[in-house]
Motif scaffolding. Structure first.
Motif, short mmCIF file in Angstrom:
data_model
loop_
_atom_site.label_atom_id
_atom_site.label_comp_id
_atom_site.label_asym_id
_atom_site.label_seq_id
_atom_site.Cartn_x
_atom_site.Cartn_y
_atom_site.Cartn_z
N LYS A 37 1.03 -1.47 0.35
CA LYS A 37 0.37 -0.33 0.05
C LYS A 37 0.84 1.29 0.15
CE LYS A 37 -4.06 1.91 2.80
NZ LYS A 37 -4.78 2.27 3.56
N SER A 38 0.52 1.89 -1.18
CA SER A 38 1.10 3.02 -1.04
C SER A 38 1.33 4.01 0.53
CB SER A 38 1.30 4.33 -1.98
OG SER A 38 -0.23 4.81 -2.59
N PHE A 39 2.22 4.36 0.72
CA PHE A 39 2.89 5.92 1.70
C PHE A 39 1.88 7.01 1.82
CE2 PHE A 39 4.93 8.88 4.33
CZ PHE A 39 5.14 8.99 5.38
N ASP A 40 1.47 7.27 3.09
CA ASP A 40 0.32 8.05 2.90
C ASP A 40 0.88 8.28 4.36
OD1 ASP A 40 -1.82 9.67 3.19
OD2 ASP A 40 -3.71 8.12 2.74
N ALA A 41 0.91 9.66 4.58
CA ALA A 41 1.52 10.44 5.88
C ALA A 41 0.05 10.83 6.17
CB ALA A 41 2.46 12.10 5.21
N SER A 42 -0.78 10.84 5.82
CA SER A 42 -1.95 11.97 6.20
C SER A 42 -2.81 12.00 7.59
CB SER A 42 -3.37 11.61 5.02
OG SER A 42 -3.71 10.57 5.18
N GLY A 43 -2.37 10.24 8.00
CA GLY A 43 -2.96 9.68 9.44
C GLY A 43 -1.98 10.80 10.75
N PHE A 44 -0.33 10.27 9.74
CA PHE A 44 0.29 10.91 10.99
C PHE A 44 0.14 12.12 11.37
CE2 PHE A 44 4.83 12.67 12.36
CZ PHE A 44 5.32 12.12 13.20
N ILE A 45 0.05 12.94 10.46
CA ILE A 45 -0.09 14.08 10.17
C ILE A 45 -1.42 14.92 11.38
CG2 ILE A 45 -0.28 16.29 8.98
CD1 ILE A 45 1.35 15.39 7.27
N LYS A 46 -2.36 13.76 11.16
CA LYS A 46 -3.90 13.49 11.26
C LYS A 46 -3.48 13.91 12.96
CE LYS A 46 -6.68 13.64 7.79
NZ LYS A 46 -7.58 12.53 6.91
N GLY A 47 -2.63 13.08 12.94
CA GLY A 47 -3.04 12.03 14.85
C GLY A 47 -2.09 13.24 15.31
N ALA A 48 -0.84 13.92 15.04
CA ALA A 48 -0.30 15.26 15.47
C ALA A 48 -1.45 16.12 15.62
CB ALA A 48 0.84 15.22 14.57
N ILE A 49 -1.69 16.47 14.84
CA ILE A 49 -2.63 17.67 14.68
C ILE A 49 -3.81 17.30 15.74
CG2 ILE A 49 -4.61 19.21 14.00
CD1 ILE A 49 -3.45 18.52 11.49
N ALA A 50 -4.48 16.38 16.10
CA ALA A 50 -5.32 15.65 16.56
C ALA A 50 -5.17 15.72 18.34
CB ALA A 50 -6.67 14.63 17.00
N LYS A 51 -3.19 15.11 18.59
CA LYS A 51 -2.59 14.82 20.05
C LYS A 51 -1.20 15.92 19.65
CE LYS A 51 -5.49 10.58 20.91
NZ LYS A 51 -4.99 9.38 21.41
N PRO A 52 -1.47 17.13 20.25
CA PRO A 52 -0.18 17.68 20.30
C PRO A 52 0.49 17.53 21.26
CG PRO A 52 -2.32 19.20 20.21
CD PRO A 52 -2.44 17.94 20.13
N VAL A 53 1.88 17.67 21.39
CA VAL A 53 2.43 17.90 22.49
C VAL A 53 2.26 18.67 23.27
CG1 VAL A 53 5.03 17.77 23.47
CG2 VAL A 53 4.25 16.72 21.26
N LEU A 54 1.66 18.43 24.62
CA LEU A 54 1.38 19.71 25.78
C LEU A 54 1.91 19.56 26.95
CD1 LEU A 54 -2.60 18.23 25.07
CD2 LEU A 54 -1.45 20.19 24.38
#
Length: 174
Positions: A37-54
């Protein structure tokens, strides 16, 4: 610093570090490039936006500029990142393994590691940053037993020769 930048035994140790770090980068990139399956960064990016470092005490964002970058630049241009991430990882790895443009490869590897850590992905990234800084600090000695041995002398000649042919500036005599 003199030892790590000039000593041949340091160069040998740096070669081992360089090969390890390069192998980690190359296999990570290759895995993304050749996956079924071709690489898709959208899941990682969405996860980093949804759960940012606090901040654990205040619950404030630690890297608000990075989260804004992910929301407004990375996510809308995810197709570009889907290309850059696997190829970047792979090429950093190949550069380090071959010892070709070693410090440039180390710099971009460190940059990618920091990007992953800003998103909250710790994993092996701190170790890779540490090894990357050691390679970067060593400069040309890190690629002494690699393609840099030949390449850097040619690049220096290429970039300094045109300037050596410039005529001497005329001085005004008064």
């Amino acid at each position: 610093m003199k030892w790590i930048r000039e000593n041949k035994y340091a160069a040998l140790l740096l070669t081992l570090i360089r090969l390890y770090v390069g192998w980690r980068w190359m296999t990570s990139g290759w895995g993304k490039l050749t996956a079924a399956k071709s690489f898709d960064a959208s899941g990682f990016i969405k996860g980093a936006i949804a759960k940012p470092v606090l901040d654990s005490a205040t619950n404030d964002l630690i890297y608000p500029n990075y989260v804004a970058f992910l929301k407004h630049v990375a996510l809308p241009n995810v197709q570009m990142f889907n290309l850059f991430v696997p190829w970047g990882e792979f090429l950093v790895g190949v550069g380090l393994i071959l010892g070709c443009l070693t410090t440039t490869s180390a710099f971009f590897g460190i940059l990618m590691n920091f990007i992953y850590m800003f998103a909250g992905s710790v994993s092996v990234n701190p170790w890779m940053v540490l090894f990357g800084f050691i390679i970067l600090a060593a400069g040309a000695n890190a690629g002494k037993f690699g393609a840099d041995y030949v390449m850097l002398s040619r690049l220096r000649k290429l970039f300094t020769q045109p300037f050596q042919k410039l005529p001497e500036p005329h001085r005004l005599n008064r």
